[in-house]
Every structure is written in C-alpha cells, then in structure tokens.
Motif scaffolding. Structure first.
Motif, PDB file in Angstrom:
ATOM      1  N   PHE A 106      45.641  39.326  45.980  1.00 35.84           N
ATOM      2  CA  PHE A 106      45.511  39.697  44.575  1.00 35.84           C
ATOM      3  C   PHE A 106      45.010  38.509  43.751  1.00 35.84           C
ATOM      4  O   PHE A 106      44.093  38.651  42.943  1.00 35.84           O
ATOM      5  CB  PHE A 106      46.851  40.198  44.021  1.00 35.84           C
ATOM      6  CG  PHE A 106      46.812  40.461  42.550  1.00 35.84           C
ATOM      7  CD1 PHE A 106      46.331  41.669  42.062  1.00 35.84           C
ATOM      8  CD2 PHE A 106      47.227  39.495  41.647  1.00 35.84           C
ATOM      9  CE1 PHE A 106      46.254  41.906  40.693  1.00 35.84           C
ATOM     10  CE2 PHE A 106      47.153  39.726  40.275  1.00 35.84           C
ATOM     11  CZ  PHE A 106      46.675  40.934  39.802  1.00 35.84           C
ATOM     12  N   LEU A 107      45.614  37.337  43.945  1.00 33.95           N
ATOM     13  CA  LEU A 107      45.220  36.147  43.186  1.00 33.95           C
ATOM     14  C   LEU A 107      43.775  35.743  43.466  1.00 33.95           C
ATOM     15  O   LEU A 107      43.079  35.252  42.580  1.00 33.95           O
ATOM     16  CB  LEU A 107      46.154  34.975  43.486  1.00 33.95           C
ATOM     17  CG  LEU A 107      47.582  35.094  42.957  1.00 33.95           C
ATOM     18  CD1 LEU A 107      48.432  33.933  43.438  1.00 33.95           C
ATOM     19  CD2 LEU A 107      47.598  35.192  41.442  1.00 33.95           C
ATOM     20  N   GLU A 108      43.321  35.952  44.690  1.00 36.50           N
ATOM     21  CA  GLU A 108      41.941  35.609  45.049  1.00 36.50           C
ATOM     22  C   GLU A 108      40.924  36.519  44.378  1.00 36.50           C
ATOM     23  O   GLU A 108      39.814  36.094  44.067  1.00 36.50           O
ATOM     24  CB  GLU A 108      41.765  35.671  46.569  1.00 36.50           C
ATOM     25  CG  GLU A 108      42.441  34.518  47.292  1.00 36.50           C
ATOM     26  CD  GLU A 108      42.489  34.706  48.797  1.00 36.50           C
ATOM     27  OE1 GLU A 108      41.980  35.728  49.317  1.00 36.50           O
ATOM     28  OE2 GLU A 108      43.053  33.824  49.471  1.00 36.50           O
ATOM     29  N   LEU A 128      45.577  28.860  43.486  1.00 40.74           N
ATOM     30  CA  LEU A 128      44.767  30.051  43.208  1.00 40.74           C
ATOM     31  C   LEU A 128      44.779  30.418  41.724  1.00 40.74           C
ATOM     32  O   LEU A 128      43.752  30.817  41.168  1.00 40.74           O
ATOM     33  CB  LEU A 128      45.256  31.234  44.053  1.00 40.74           C
ATOM     34  CG  LEU A 128      44.954  31.138  45.543  1.00 40.74           C
ATOM     35  CD1 LEU A 128      45.705  32.215  46.320  1.00 40.74           C
ATOM     36  CD2 LEU A 128      43.455  31.248  45.793  1.00 40.74           C
ATOM     37  N   VAL A 129      45.928  30.272  41.078  1.00 47.13           N
ATOM     38  CA  VAL A 129      46.030  30.599  39.650  1.00 47.13           C
ATOM     39  C   VAL A 129      45.078  29.737  38.835  1.00 47.13           C
ATOM     40  O   VAL A 129      44.332  30.239  37.991  1.00 47.13           O
ATOM     41  CB  VAL A 129      47.487  30.442  39.150  1.00 47.13           C
ATOM     42  CG1 VAL A 129      47.549  30.402  37.624  1.00 47.13           C
ATOM     43  CG2 VAL A 129      48.363  31.560  39.693  1.00 47.13           C
ATOM     44  N   LEU A 136      43.312  32.152  35.943  1.00 44.11           N
ATOM     45  CA  LEU A 136      44.070  33.362  35.617  1.00 44.11           C
ATOM     46  C   LEU A 136      45.043  33.147  34.462  1.00 44.11           C
ATOM     47  O   LEU A 136      45.570  34.111  33.912  1.00 44.11           O
ATOM     48  CB  LEU A 136      44.840  33.844  36.855  1.00 44.11           C
ATOM     49  CG  LEU A 136      43.992  34.138  38.088  1.00 44.11           C
ATOM     50  CD1 LEU A 136      44.861  34.599  39.238  1.00 44.11           C
ATOM     51  CD2 LEU A 136      42.923  35.171  37.767  1.00 44.11           C
ATOM     52  N   LEU A 137      45.264  31.894  34.098  1.00 41.94           N
ATOM     53  CA  LEU A 137      46.223  31.560  33.054  1.00 41.94           C
ATOM     54  C   LEU A 137      45.486  31.229  31.761  1.00 41.94           C
ATOM     55  O   LEU A 137      44.528  30.460  31.773  1.00 41.94           O
ATOM     56  CB  LEU A 137      47.046  30.351  33.507  1.00 41.94           C
ATOM     57  CG  LEU A 137      48.391  30.105  32.852  1.00 41.94           C
ATOM     58  CD1 LEU A 137      49.331  31.282  33.045  1.00 41.94           C
ATOM     59  CD2 LEU A 137      49.018  28.848  33.448  1.00 41.94           C
ATOM     60  N   ASP A 138      45.920  31.843  30.657  1.00 39.80           N
ATOM     61  CA  ASP A 138      45.332  31.516  29.359  1.00 39.80           C
ATOM     62  C   ASP A 138      45.548  30.039  29.060  1.00 39.80           C
ATOM     63  O   ASP A 138      46.431  29.393  29.638  1.00 39.80           O
ATOM     64  CB  ASP A 138      45.951  32.375  28.256  1.00 39.80           C
ATOM     65  CG  ASP A 138      45.388  33.789  28.257  1.00 39.80           C
ATOM     66  OD1 ASP A 138      44.302  34.002  28.814  1.00 39.80           O
ATOM     67  OD2 ASP A 138      46.055  34.681  27.707  1.00 39.80           O
ATOM     68  N   LEU A 139      44.772  29.505  28.132  1.00 36.74           N
ATOM     69  CA  LEU A 139      44.780  28.082  27.817  1.00 36.74           C
ATOM     70  C   LEU A 139      46.181  27.526  27.558  1.00 36.74           C
ATOM     71  O   LEU A 139      46.546  26.492  28.081  1.00 36.74           O
ATOM     72  CB  LEU A 139      43.876  27.807  26.610  1.00 36.74           C
ATOM     73  CG  LEU A 139      43.690  26.336  26.265  1.00 36.74           C
ATOM     74  CD1 LEU A 139      43.079  25.572  27.433  1.00 36.74           C
ATOM     75  CD2 LEU A 139      42.820  26.203  25.034  1.00 36.74           C
TER      76      LEU A 139
END
Length: 179
Positions: A103-105, A133-134, A139-142
């Motif tokens: 999923f993360l990929e 991976l995140v 995948l993470l907002d600033l």
C-alpha cells in the motif's frame, strides 16, 4: 477496549478473540491523544491507520471529529470488524485490505497523521521500511506526523526523520516528521 474521549466516549468495543491483534492500551492511547491535541484540530485531519487491527486508534480519531480516516490491514477479519464497527457507530472510516508495504509503495495520497502499529516482533529492517516508504513517497503533509507504536525494547531513534519518542508502560511511540 473502550473509546476514551469525544462523541463516543465510554463506548466499549468488543473485538472477536480470534483476531491476531494487540490493541493499544487505554493509558497509552490517552497519552498519545493528549500529545496530538496540543498540535492538531481533529476535525481538519486526514488520518492513515496502518496495521489497523481492531481499528482502536481510528475510532478515537472519529470520536474526536476526524472525517477522513483510512485503515489498512491485510487480515480480512480485522477489515470486516472495522467495517462493521464503523457502520454501527456511523463513523467516517474507510478500509483497505492490503499488505501495508505494498500500500505504501503505491499510494499517492497525503495525510496529516500516519499511525502505524506493526507487530512488536518485527525485524528492524521492517520497522525502518515504514518511515522510508512514507517519506520517499511523500505521503505525509508538510506539518504532518508519522507515529510508530512499538515495544520499549525497540529503538527507532537512528531512523531517518526521527523526531522523538514517548514511553508508556511497555508501549512506546516514536514520532517522525518532515525535516
């Protein structure tokens, strides 16, 4: 397990005994949400719950007003239980049955908070793949936060983007941020 705050405060949720899970303790959960409460408005968050298990953490976010919650777990029983519970409480929780690393990929969405509660007996290389991976896939907002729950016997402080950790009994939360 019970919901400790918000709209559904005090509600008990009884997961089937056959699920391969270790729900976060109430003490650790309360401490975690006290930390988050100082930095975030829950009703504005998008949350990704990895290795979601019973959905325990997602129910807490939903009870506090979070409207965008996605749970990922590869166990069909866990996904089924989360779906049934979310429907019964009319919680805005979506589920994805998938291997977390796959999923993360492939994910292209962004989240304010990513919470991961992998098995405590993971090898260090598996723990390290989560933040890797995140952050590699952005995948993470600033100003977002990746939180990994693990045993107090596991040290994640050497991993990239590590910020700090907090220990509660046998549980530990390691926090990762964009640098």
């Amino acid at each position: 397990m019970r919901i400790i705050s918000g709209t559904f405060k005090g509600r008990r949720i009884n997961a089937p005994k056959k699920l391969p899970v270790r729900p976060t303790t109430d003490m650790a959960k309360e401490a975690l949400f006290n930390i988050l409460n100082n930095s975030f408005y829950f009703d504005e968050l998008s949350v990704l719950d990895l290795f979601a298990g019973t959905g325990n953490i997602s129910y807490e976010f939903a009870s506090r007003g979070t409207q965008n919650i996605i749970c990922v777990d590869e166990n069909y029983g866990c996904i089924k239980f989360i779906n049934e519970t979310a429907e019964a409480f009319k919680m805005p929780i979506s589920t994805i049955k998938s291997d977390v690393f796959k999923f993360l990929e492939s994910s292209t969405s962004n989240y304010d908070i990513i919470f991961a509660d992998p098995p405590y007996d993971f090898y260090m290389e598996d723990f390290s793949k989560i933040p890797e991976l995140v952050f590699k896939n952005e995948l993470l907002d600033l100003n977002g936060l990746l939180i990994v729950e693990h045993s107090k016997h596991t040290d994640l402080s050497q991993l990239a983007n590590f910020s700090y950790s907090k220990s509660y009994g046998g549980n530990m939360f390691s926090f990762f941020e964009n640098n």
